[in-house]
Design a protein around this motif. Structure first.
Motif, PDB file in Angstrom:
ATOM      1  N   VAL A 102       0.840  -1.206   0.000  1.00  0.00           N
ATOM      2  CA  VAL A 102       0.000   0.000   0.000  1.00  0.00           C
ATOM      3  C   VAL A 102       0.869   1.249   0.000  1.00  0.00           C
ATOM      4  CG1 VAL A 102      -1.703   1.332   1.303  1.00  0.00           C
ATOM      5  CG2 VAL A 102      -1.919  -1.155   1.147  1.00  0.00           C
ATOM      6  N   TRP A 103       1.887   1.263   0.859  1.00  0.00           N
ATOM      7  CA  TRP A 103       2.794   2.418   0.924  1.00  0.00           C
ATOM      8  C   TRP A 103       3.481   2.630  -0.419  1.00  0.00           C
ATOM      9  CZ3 TRP A 103       7.871   3.470   0.022  1.00  0.00           C
ATOM     10  CH2 TRP A 103       8.395   4.663   0.539  1.00  0.00           C
ATOM     11  N   LEU A 104       3.943   1.560  -1.030  1.00  0.00           N
ATOM     12  CA  LEU A 104       4.615   1.660  -2.324  1.00  0.00           C
ATOM     13  C   LEU A 104       3.684   2.237  -3.381  1.00  0.00           C
ATOM     14  CD1 LEU A 104       6.479  -1.783  -2.341  1.00  0.00           C
ATOM     15  CD2 LEU A 104       7.561   0.471  -2.188  1.00  0.00           C
ATOM     16  N   SER A 105       2.449   1.778  -3.390  1.00  0.00           N
ATOM     17  CA  SER A 105       1.475   2.266  -4.370  1.00  0.00           C
ATOM     18  C   SER A 105       1.216   3.760  -4.202  1.00  0.00           C
ATOM     19  CB  SER A 105       0.158   1.492  -4.232  1.00  0.00           C
ATOM     20  OG  SER A 105       0.345   0.118  -4.488  1.00  0.00           O
ATOM     21  N   GLU A 106       1.249   4.230  -2.963  1.00  0.00           N
ATOM     22  CA  GLU A 106       0.985   5.642  -2.694  1.00  0.00           C
ATOM     23  C   GLU A 106       2.174   6.535  -3.000  1.00  0.00           C
ATOM     24  OE1 GLU A 106      -0.117   5.644   1.387  1.00  0.00           O
ATOM     25  OE2 GLU A 106      -2.188   4.991   1.016  1.00  0.00           O
ATOM     26  N   HIS A 107       3.394   6.012  -2.865  1.00  0.00           N
ATOM     27  CA  HIS A 107       4.584   6.848  -2.992  1.00  0.00           C
ATOM     28  C   HIS A 107       5.347   6.679  -4.300  1.00  0.00           C
ATOM     29  CE1 HIS A 107       3.845   7.080   1.344  1.00  0.00           C
ATOM     30  NE2 HIS A 107       4.583   8.167   1.355  1.00  0.00           N
ATOM     31  N   ARG A 108       4.991   5.693  -5.114  1.00  0.00           N
ATOM     32  CA  ARG A 108       5.754   5.465  -6.347  1.00  0.00           C
ATOM     33  C   ARG A 108       4.913   5.591  -7.611  1.00  0.00           C
ATOM     34  NH1 ARG A 108       9.857   0.480  -4.680  1.00  0.00           N
ATOM     35  NH2 ARG A 108      11.205   1.733  -3.312  1.00  0.00           N
ATOM     36  N   ASN A 109       3.766   6.186  -7.499  1.00  0.00           N
ATOM     37  CA  ASN A 109       2.917   6.440  -8.671  1.00  0.00           C
ATOM     38  C   ASN A 109       2.653   5.180  -9.487  1.00  0.00           C
ATOM     39  OD1 ASN A 109       2.917   9.275  -8.106  1.00  0.00           O
ATOM     40  ND2 ASN A 109       4.957   9.404  -9.029  1.00  0.00           N
ATOM     41  N   ALA A 110       2.470   4.073  -8.793  1.00  0.00           N
ATOM     42  CA  ALA A 110       2.195   2.798  -9.469  1.00  0.00           C
ATOM     43  C   ALA A 110       1.466   1.886  -8.502  1.00  0.00           C
ATOM     44  CB  ALA A 110       3.486   2.149  -9.949  1.00  0.00           C
ATOM     45  N   SER A 111       0.766   0.916  -9.049  1.00  0.00           N
ATOM     46  CA  SER A 111       0.036  -0.034  -8.221  1.00  0.00           C
ATOM     47  C   SER A 111       0.901  -1.268  -7.983  1.00  0.00           C
ATOM     48  CB  SER A 111      -1.271  -0.438  -8.918  1.00  0.00           C
ATOM     49  OG  SER A 111      -1.954  -1.418  -8.166  1.00  0.00           O
ATOM     50  N   TYR A 112       1.067  -1.637  -6.708  1.00  0.00           N
ATOM     51  CA  TYR A 112       1.852  -2.811  -6.344  1.00  0.00           C
ATOM     52  C   TYR A 112       0.936  -3.908  -5.802  1.00  0.00           C
ATOM     53  CZ  TYR A 112       6.428  -0.628  -6.908  1.00  0.00           C
ATOM     54  OH  TYR A 112       7.552  -0.045  -7.431  1.00  0.00           O
ATOM     55  N   ASN A 113       1.171  -5.125  -6.254  1.00  0.00           N
ATOM     56  CA  ASN A 113       0.402  -6.278  -5.811  1.00  0.00           C
ATOM     57  C   ASN A 113       1.202  -7.016  -4.729  1.00  0.00           C
ATOM     58  OD1 ASN A 113      -0.625  -9.026  -5.625  1.00  0.00           O
ATOM     59  ND2 ASN A 113      -1.797  -8.570  -7.474  1.00  0.00           N
ATOM     60  N   LYS A 114       0.641  -7.111  -3.527  1.00  0.00           N
ATOM     61  CA  LYS A 114       1.378  -7.723  -2.423  1.00  0.00           C
ATOM     62  C   LYS A 114       1.675  -9.202  -2.681  1.00  0.00           C
ATOM     63  CE  LYS A 114      -2.612  -8.851   0.542  1.00  0.00           C
ATOM     64  NZ  LYS A 114      -3.205  -8.634   1.898  1.00  0.00           N
ATOM     65  N   TYR A 115       0.836  -9.857  -3.477  1.00  0.00           N
ATOM     66  CA  TYR A 115       1.064 -11.275  -3.759  1.00  0.00           C
ATOM     67  C   TYR A 115       2.228 -11.466  -4.737  1.00  0.00           C
ATOM     68  CZ  TYR A 115      -3.397 -11.716  -1.401  1.00  0.00           C
ATOM     69  OH  TYR A 115      -4.397 -11.642  -0.457  1.00  0.00           O
ATOM     70  N   VAL A 116       2.394 -10.521  -5.640  1.00  0.00           N
ATOM     71  CA  VAL A 116       3.561 -10.560  -6.528  1.00  0.00           C
ATOM     72  C   VAL A 116       4.830 -10.341  -5.708  1.00  0.00           C
ATOM     73  CG1 VAL A 116       4.737  -9.415  -8.453  1.00  0.00           C
ATOM     74  CG2 VAL A 116       2.262  -9.794  -8.549  1.00  0.00           C
ATOM     75  N   ILE A 117       4.774  -9.391  -4.784  1.00  0.00           N
ATOM     76  CA  ILE A 117       5.909  -9.149  -3.899  1.00  0.00           C
ATOM     77  C   ILE A 117       6.239 -10.416  -3.109  1.00  0.00           C
ATOM     78  CG2 ILE A 117       6.703  -7.868  -1.860  1.00  0.00           C
ATOM     79  CD1 ILE A 117       5.025  -5.493  -2.872  1.00  0.00           C
ATOM     80  N   GLY A 118       5.205 -11.056  -2.560  1.00  0.00           N
ATOM     81  CA  GLY A 118       5.411 -12.287  -1.800  1.00  0.00           C
ATOM     82  C   GLY A 118       6.013 -13.398  -2.639  1.00  0.00           C
ATOM     83  N   LEU A 119       5.575 -13.503  -3.888  1.00  0.00           N
ATOM     84  CA  LEU A 119       6.114 -14.526  -4.785  1.00  0.00           C
ATOM     85  C   LEU A 119       7.592 -14.278  -5.062  1.00  0.00           C
ATOM     86  CD1 LEU A 119       5.775 -16.913  -6.727  1.00  0.00           C
ATOM     87  CD2 LEU A 119       5.039 -15.275  -8.482  1.00  0.00           C
ATOM     88  N   ILE A 120       7.958 -13.020  -5.322  1.00  0.00           N
ATOM     89  CA  ILE A 120       9.360 -12.700  -5.612  1.00  0.00           C
ATOM     90  C   ILE A 120      10.236 -12.959  -4.392  1.00  0.00           C
ATOM     91  CG2 ILE A 120      10.966 -10.844  -6.226  1.00  0.00           C
ATOM     92  CD1 ILE A 120       8.676  -9.599  -7.868  1.00  0.00           C
ATOM     93  N   VAL A 121       9.753 -12.583  -3.203  1.00  0.00           N
ATOM     94  CA  VAL A 121      10.501 -12.845  -1.970  1.00  0.00           C
ATOM     95  C   VAL A 121      10.710 -14.349  -1.794  1.00  0.00           C
ATOM     96  CG1 VAL A 121      10.360 -12.787   0.559  1.00  0.00           C
ATOM     97  CG2 VAL A 121       9.835 -10.735  -0.773  1.00  0.00           C
ATOM     98  N   THR A 122       9.677 -15.134  -2.066  1.00  0.00           N
ATOM     99  CA  THR A 122       9.773 -16.597  -1.955  1.00  0.00           C
ATOM    100  C   THR A 122      10.833 -17.139  -2.918  1.00  0.00           C
ATOM    101  OG1 THR A 122       7.449 -16.784  -1.307  1.00  0.00           O
ATOM    102  CG2 THR A 122       8.521 -18.771  -2.170  1.00  0.00           C
ATOM    103  N   VAL A 123      10.847 -16.620  -4.135  1.00  0.00           N
ATOM    104  CA  VAL A 123      11.833 -17.053  -5.132  1.00  0.00           C
ATOM    105  C   VAL A 123      13.250 -16.730  -4.666  1.00  0.00           C
ATOM    106  CG1 VAL A 123      12.706 -16.645  -7.469  1.00  0.00           C
ATOM    107  CG2 VAL A 123      10.251 -16.961  -7.092  1.00  0.00           C
ATOM    108  N   THR A 124      13.438 -15.553  -4.044  1.00  0.00           N
ATOM    109  CA  THR A 124      14.783 -15.193  -3.574  1.00  0.00           C
ATOM    110  C   THR A 124      15.273 -16.176  -2.515  1.00  0.00           C
ATOM    111  OG1 THR A 124      13.946 -13.640  -1.897  1.00  0.00           O
ATOM    112  CG2 THR A 124      14.461 -12.738  -4.066  1.00  0.00           C
TER     113      THR A 124
END
Length: 337
Positions: free
Chosen positions: A234-256
């Motif tokens: 939510v914070w990222l979406s508000e401060h970076r002029n873009a919509s962020y999906n928390k599930y995509v973030i979670g998937l990328i973290v899992t991959v790392t």
């Protein structure tokens, strides 16, 4: 020391992957979205590149993974010397390069003043009320905070207990964040240290085997990382002029995490690539100079008609400069040490 503890070509390739992700974030999304670069517009790739900042998470996991190897049979003083030589000479060369190039009269925007440059030489400029010469360098301050803990542990003569300390540290961080307890401005309760401890625990499992404590610590590190990263959507979406999906973030973290866990495989451990070591070594100077110099070039020389030619030209030029800095650092250190 376990005979398995050796330099892994695989880790060097992961460093390249992490930096490529971060560069994509800065060049294809963040610089343009923030208005730092207005000479070119966003491309469709921006919807992917906006998640590239998570390459830093992979860097943190790698840093945690290699720390136990760096402390083997070393005193606190020896560790400080090794880390100083590893970080500061190249950091100073990177800052000098940035300061000199950004202050050339050919640019529309004037570079940082000399005072700001001097404070940045400390690697902790914000502690003195100054700003970063390049905002991407904040990562290095977290590294120093991490090393401070290691130095204290080694100075107390309990370095052999680090493999046990890291799982308990991860568990404490996880509990602290999940229950939203007050942090009292303590650095070591942040999600970044969940990543660092997670990497260290994976190294412990790889070197000395699975224990209940290590499994619990690794799960805690993963859960805390997922919680702290996904909750920022939510914070990222508000401060970076873009919509962020928390599930995509979670998937990328899992991959790392999975990428680091892959080091447990003997096939990955024995993986060999001729240019891996030099590619891994280049990532540090390239990380230092890519943001300020790349975006400056893009802003002054870029346009929508030439950007697809300019992007690779910038990257190739900066890789060449990073390689030159590596050679220069080696020469300078040979004179001193």
């Amino acid at each position: 020391m376990s005979t398995r503890a050796k330099r892994l070509d695989y880790l060097d390739l992961l460093r390249v992957l992490a930096l490529a992700s971060v560069i994509s974030f800065h060049y294809f999304f963040n610089g343009i979205s923030k208005g730092t670069v207005d000479s070119v517009s966003l491309t469709p790739f921006a919807s992917i590149a906006k998640y590239g900042y998570l390459g830093v998470e992979l860097f943190f996991l790698i840093s945690g993974f290699v720390i136990l190897y760096s402390t083997q049979n070393r005193s606190a003083i020896e560790f400080i010397k090794k880390r100083f030589i590893r970080l500061y000479p190249m950091y100073w060369l990177g800052l000098i390069t940035i300061f000199a190039i950004t202050n050339l009269p050919i640019w529309v925007n004037k570079g940082p003043d000399f005072g700001k440059f001097l404070w940045n030489l400390t690697m902790i400029p914000t502690a003195f009320g100054s700003n970063w010469l390049d905002e991407a360098h904040w990562f290095l301050m977290r590294e120093l905070q991490f090393y401070l803990v290691i130095v204290v542990v080694l100075a107390l003569g309990i370095g052999k207990h680090l493999p046990k300390i890291f799982p308990w540290w991860a568990i404490v961080i996880c509990i602290w964040n999940l229950f939203n307890l007050p942090r009292f401005e303590v650095w070591y309760f942040s999600g970044y240290f969940a990543l660092l401890t997670g990497g260290a625990i994976i190294f412990s499992i790889r070197e000395w085997g699975v224990t209940k404590l290590r499994v619990a610590g690794l799960l805690a590190a993963y859960i805390c990382t997922m919680d702290t990263r996904m909750s920022k959507a939510v914070w990222l979406s508000e401060h970076r002029n873009a919509s962020y999906n928390k599930y995509v973030i979670g998937l990328i973290v899992t991959v790392t995490f999975l990428l680091i866990l892959a080091t447990l495989s003997s096939r990955v451990s024995n993986f060999s690539f001729k240019w891996a070591a030099i590619a891994g070594a280049i990532t540090y100077p390239l990380f230092l100079i890519h943001g300020r110099l790349g975006l400056l070039t893009l802003q002054n020389l870029g346009s929508n008609s030439n950007k697809f030619y300019l992007y690779p030209a910038i990257v190739i030029t900066l890789i060449a400069m990073a390689y030159g800095l590596l050679k220069l650092e080696k020469k300078l250190l040979s004179l001193r040490f």
